[in-house]
Design a protein around this motif. Structure first.
Motif, PDB file in Angstrom:
ATOM      1  N   VAL A  13       1.718  22.572   1.930  1.00 58.60           N
ATOM      2  CA  VAL A  13       1.391  21.800   1.482  1.00 58.60           C
ATOM      3  C   VAL A  13       2.335  20.132   1.822  1.00 58.60           C
ATOM      4  N   HIS A  14       3.178  20.042   2.049  1.00 59.78           N
ATOM      5  CA  HIS A  14       4.114  19.181   2.791  1.00 59.78           C
ATOM      6  C   HIS A  14       3.454  19.138   4.418  1.00 59.78           C
ATOM      7  N   ARG A  15       3.532  19.654   4.742  1.00 66.75           N
ATOM      8  CA  ARG A  15       2.483  19.138   6.105  1.00 66.75           C
ATOM      9  C   ARG A  15       1.574  19.049   6.165  1.00 66.75           C
ATOM     10  N   VAL A  16       0.497  19.594   4.952  1.00 66.08           N
ATOM     11  CA  VAL A  16      -1.419  18.544   5.617  1.00 66.08           C
ATOM     12  C   VAL A  16      -0.905  17.878   5.164  1.00 66.08           C
ATOM     13  N   LEU A  17      -0.333  17.008   3.365  1.00 66.81           N
ATOM     14  CA  LEU A  17       0.542  15.416   3.387  1.00 66.81           C
ATOM     15  C   LEU A  17       0.834  14.789   3.813  1.00 66.81           C
ATOM     16  N   LYS A  18       1.617  14.992   4.862  1.00 65.14           N
ATOM     17  CA  LYS A  18       2.639  14.934   5.923  1.00 65.14           C
ATOM     18  C   LYS A  18       1.525  14.479   7.038  1.00 65.14           C
ATOM     19  N   ALA A  19       0.439  15.120   7.552  1.00 68.70           N
ATOM     20  CA  ALA A  19      -0.619  15.328   8.401  1.00 68.70           C
ATOM     21  C   ALA A  19      -0.699  14.103   8.395  1.00 68.70           C
ATOM     22  N   ARG A  20      -1.650  14.561   7.504  1.00 73.69           N
ATOM     23  CA  ARG A  20      -2.456  12.870   6.654  1.00 73.69           C
ATOM     24  C   ARG A  20      -2.486  11.586   6.573  1.00 73.69           C
ATOM     25  N   ALA A  21      -0.988  11.695   6.288  1.00 78.72           N
ATOM     26  CA  ALA A  21      -0.555  10.222   6.531  1.00 78.72           C
ATOM     27  C   ALA A  21      -0.476   9.902   7.347  1.00 78.72           C
ATOM     28  N   ALA A  22       0.475  10.344   8.088  1.00 73.52           N
ATOM     29  CA  ALA A  22       0.273  10.294   9.855  1.00 73.52           C
ATOM     30  C   ALA A  22      -1.140   9.404  10.192  1.00 73.52           C
ATOM     31  N   ALA A  23      -2.345  10.015  10.191  1.00 76.63           N
ATOM     32  CA  ALA A  23      -3.723  10.113  10.825  1.00 76.63           C
ATOM     33  C   ALA A  23      -4.362   8.683  10.654  1.00 76.63           C
ATOM     34  N   SER A  24      -3.366   8.660   8.709  1.00 78.47           N
ATOM     35  CA  SER A  24      -3.932   7.202   8.127  1.00 78.47           C
ATOM     36  C   SER A  24      -3.021   6.149   8.808  1.00 78.47           C
ATOM     37  N   GLY A  25      -1.932   6.353   9.572  1.00 72.48           N
ATOM     38  CA  GLY A  25      -1.366   5.605   9.310  1.00 72.48           C
ATOM     39  C   GLY A  25      -0.296   4.721   8.125  1.00 72.48           C
ATOM     40  N   ARG A  26      -0.107   5.820   6.942  1.00 67.35           N
ATOM     41  CA  ARG A  26       1.005   5.455   6.672  1.00 67.35           C
ATOM     42  C   ARG A  26       1.719   5.954   6.106  1.00 67.35           C
ATOM     43  N   SER A  27       3.279   5.970   5.329  1.00 64.70           N
ATOM     44  CA  SER A  27       4.034   6.581   5.276  1.00 64.70           C
ATOM     45  C   SER A  27       3.788   7.938   4.578  1.00 64.70           C
ATOM     46  N   LEU A  28       4.362   9.165   4.110  1.00 64.86           N
ATOM     47  CA  LEU A  28       4.095  10.393   3.526  1.00 64.86           C
ATOM     48  C   LEU A  28       3.823   9.197   2.152  1.00 64.86           C
ATOM     49  N   SER A  29       5.072   8.303   2.026  1.00 63.50           N
ATOM     50  CA  SER A  29       5.207   7.876   0.325  1.00 63.50           C
ATOM     51  C   SER A  29       4.186   6.854  -0.199  1.00 63.50           C
ATOM     52  N   GLU A  30       3.364   6.595   0.726  1.00 61.84           N
ATOM     53  CA  GLU A  30       2.386   5.557   0.543  1.00 61.84           C
ATOM     54  C   GLU A  30       1.089   6.178   1.003  1.00 61.84           C
ATOM     55  N   TYR A  31       1.116   7.533   1.344  1.00 61.64           N
ATOM     56  CA  TYR A  31      -0.203   8.248   1.405  1.00 61.64           C
ATOM     57  C   TYR A  31      -0.122   8.894  -0.215  1.00 61.64           C
ATOM     58  N   VAL A  32       1.109   9.504  -0.664  1.00 58.66           N
ATOM     59  CA  VAL A  32       1.366  10.256  -1.999  1.00 58.66           C
ATOM     60  C   VAL A  32       1.161   8.950  -3.403  1.00 58.66           C
ATOM     61  N   LEU A  33       2.037   8.013  -2.661  1.00 58.27           N
ATOM     62  CA  LEU A  33       1.215   7.154  -4.066  1.00 58.27           C
ATOM     63  C   LEU A  33      -0.097   6.687  -3.986  1.00 58.27           C
ATOM     64  N   GLU A  34      -0.866   6.346  -2.807  1.00 60.01           N
ATOM     65  CA  GLU A  34      -2.430   6.003  -3.068  1.00 60.01           C
ATOM     66  C   GLU A  34      -3.033   7.356  -4.276  1.00 60.01           C
TER      67      GLU A  34
END
Length: 75
Positions: A13-34
């Protein structure tokens, strides 16, 4: 603002979220906060049902089947 820490996140799960965050140009924290903000904005099923109960019942008038039958019988 408050801080939130999530423990025991499965590695996949961490790997998927981190990859999606990177693909959207955001940090993992920013992505998960959204994701969390979006979830908090949507009412739960129980909250929706409570809203419906508070509004009470609505009279929708005659059923469509009854109206159509009356129209056909009149023709």
């Amino acid at each position: 603002m408050s801080n939130l820490q999530v423990r025991d996140v499965p590695e996949d799960v961490h790997r998927v979220l981190k990859a999606r965050a990177a693909a959207s140009g955001r940090s993992l924290s920013e992505y998960v906060l959204e994701i969390i903000q979006r979830e908090a904005e949507r009412p739960t099923l129980d909250e929706l049902l409570d809203r419906v109960r508070v509004r009470g019942s609505v009279d929708l008038g005659d059923a469509a089947q009854k109206i159509l039958r009356a129209e056909r019988d009149a023709a």
